[in-house]
Design a protein around this motif. Structure first.
Motif, short mmCIF file in Angstrom:
data_model
loop_
_atom_site.label_atom_id
_atom_site.label_comp_id
_atom_site.label_asym_id
_atom_site.label_seq_id
_atom_site.Cartn_x
_atom_site.Cartn_y
_atom_site.Cartn_z
N ILE A 89 0.87 -1.11 0.04
CA ILE A 89 0.11 0.12 0.13
C ILE A 89 0.97 1.27 0.11
CG2 ILE A 89 -0.70 0.36 2.59
CD1 ILE A 89 -3.44 0.34 1.41
N ILE A 92 1.93 1.78 -3.47
CA ILE A 92 0.80 2.36 -4.54
C ILE A 92 0.75 3.93 -4.06
CG2 ILE A 92 -1.40 2.27 -4.96
CD1 ILE A 92 -1.44 -0.66 -4.53
N HIS A 93 0.80 4.09 -2.73
CA HIS A 93 0.66 5.48 -2.44
C HIS A 93 1.84 6.26 -3.32
CE1 HIS A 93 0.58 9.10 -0.04
NE2 HIS A 93 1.67 9.08 0.70
N SER A 96 1.53 6.84 -6.62
CA SER A 96 0.33 8.33 -7.16
C SER A 96 0.88 9.51 -6.71
CB SER A 96 -0.86 8.14 -6.13
OG SER A 96 -0.66 8.39 -4.83
N ALA A 168 -7.72 0.94 -5.06
CA ALA A 168 -6.64 1.58 -5.89
C ALA A 168 -6.89 2.28 -7.15
CB ALA A 168 -5.31 0.88 -5.68
N LEU A 206 -7.77 4.75 -0.85
CA LEU A 206 -6.66 4.00 -0.27
C LEU A 206 -6.65 3.68 1.26
CD1 LEU A 206 -4.77 2.87 -2.11
CD2 LEU A 206 -2.99 4.53 -1.75
#
Ligand code: FPP
Ligand code: MG
Length: 316
Positions: A89, A92-93, A96, A168, A206
């Motif tokens: 996670i 992914i953050h 972004s 996501a 998220l």
């Protein structure tokens, strides 16, 4: 409780987990790996992995959740599946953020107090560093299947994978980002409904994934997961409104990124729609509701409650 000390310990553990899963910068693809590492290692609050583990701690013992050695975890074996999801996670953050800062999007040169990835590595490498992190996030999360033993364990990991992918993707953060970009275009008519869609998806999705994945891996039932979904939505929306408030009231020195960026990009925000005072009121209403939900669970988690209160009322 020494909240700051406890939070620091948790942040350090997250840093260790990230380091465990991040590939070394070597080989023909060294430069993209270096850019991925640059973005991940820039610090940040590590909020999503911490929220994930603390949500797990609502349903599993804390001593099982915060440990560096997951090979001998007592109790439900899917607790051992937390670290790959915590790393995933945050990857992914981070992807972004890299993409959000690109010239084609928000065009920001600073993030987390450092030059953004495209400023250091060029736009081409920054784009693929984001792609690299997004893909590697799922490779990492899938390692959680290796921690499953029983059918129930597999089902929990599968459920967690679904939350991650869904929230996501286009039915979450990417969808929210799409609406956000459209709202910036000349002639767009900002509505409350669009704004809420953006906040719920671009930011809250998220945070929802983080909290529900933690709960699911710790064996929470459907009702508890639904309550946490609502709680995380409030946290995410309040967090984004606070982000927008800080964009108006803070400074580059305090925030680590330029302020006034929303105005520059003609951005639709809660602040532009309702003004500062009303925005602050909304933040505190949402945060009280979120903490009330947390207090309704049988096990108390003072760290999580304090974290939510601090996050929402943060100055950076
Ligand atoms: C700051 O998080 C980030 C947000 C408030 C979310 C903004 C949403 C996006 C950038 C979505 C972009 C989506 C795409 C598809 C490009 P934080 O304060 O936790 O940051 P930190 O990790 O630096 O502390
Ligand atoms: Mg943006």
């Amino acid at each position: 409780m020494n909240f700051d000390g406890e939070l620091e310990k948790r942040k350090n553990l997250v840093e260790e987990i990230l380091e465990t899963y991040l590939p070394k910068a070597e080989g023909e693809q060294r430069i993209v790996l270096e850019a991925m590492r640059y973005a991940v290692s820039a610090g940040g609050k590590r909020l999503r992995p911490i929220l994930m583990a603390e949500s797990a701690a609502l349903f599993a013992k804390e001593s099982e959740v915060w440990r560096t050695d997951f090979t001998e975890v007592p109790g439900p074996s899917t607790i051992g599946a937390l670290p790959p999801f915590m790393a995933a996670i945050e990857f992914i953050h981070t992807y972004s953020l890299i993409h959000d800062d690109l010239p084609a999007l928000d065009n920001d040169d600073y993030r987390r107090g450092r030059k953004t990835t495209h400023v250091v590595y060029g736009e081409d490498i920054a784009v693929i560093a984001g792609d690299g992190l997004l893909n590697y996030a799922y490779e990492t999360a899938m390692r959680a299947f290796g921690k499953a033993v029983t059918i129930e364990d597999y089902q929990r990991v599968e459920c967690a994978m679904n939350f991650l992918g869904r929230r996501a993707g286009v039915y979450g953060m990417v969808g929210g980002q799409c609406a956000d970009l459209l709202a910036e275009k000349p002639g767009a008519v900002p509505t409350e409904e669009t704004l809420l869609y953006i906040h719920k998806n671009k930011t809250a999705a998220l945070i929802q994934a983080a909290m529900t994945i933690g709960a699911v891996l710790a064996g929470a039932d459907e009702k508890a997961v639904a309550q946490l979904t609502k709680c995380a939505e409030n946290i995410g929306v309040a967090f984004q409104i606070q982000d927008d408030i800080l964009d108006v009231t803070s400074s580059l020195e305090v925030l680590g990124k330029p302020t006034g960026s929303d105005e520059k990009n003609h951005k639709l925000t809660y602040v532009t729609l309702h003004g500062l005072e009303e925005s602050k009121k909304q933040v505190s209403k949402l945060s009280v509701e979120a903490v009330d939900i947390l207090r309704s669970f049988p096990r108390e988690n003072a760290i999580l409650e304090t974290l939510v209160e601090r996050l929402i009322n943060r100055e950076k």
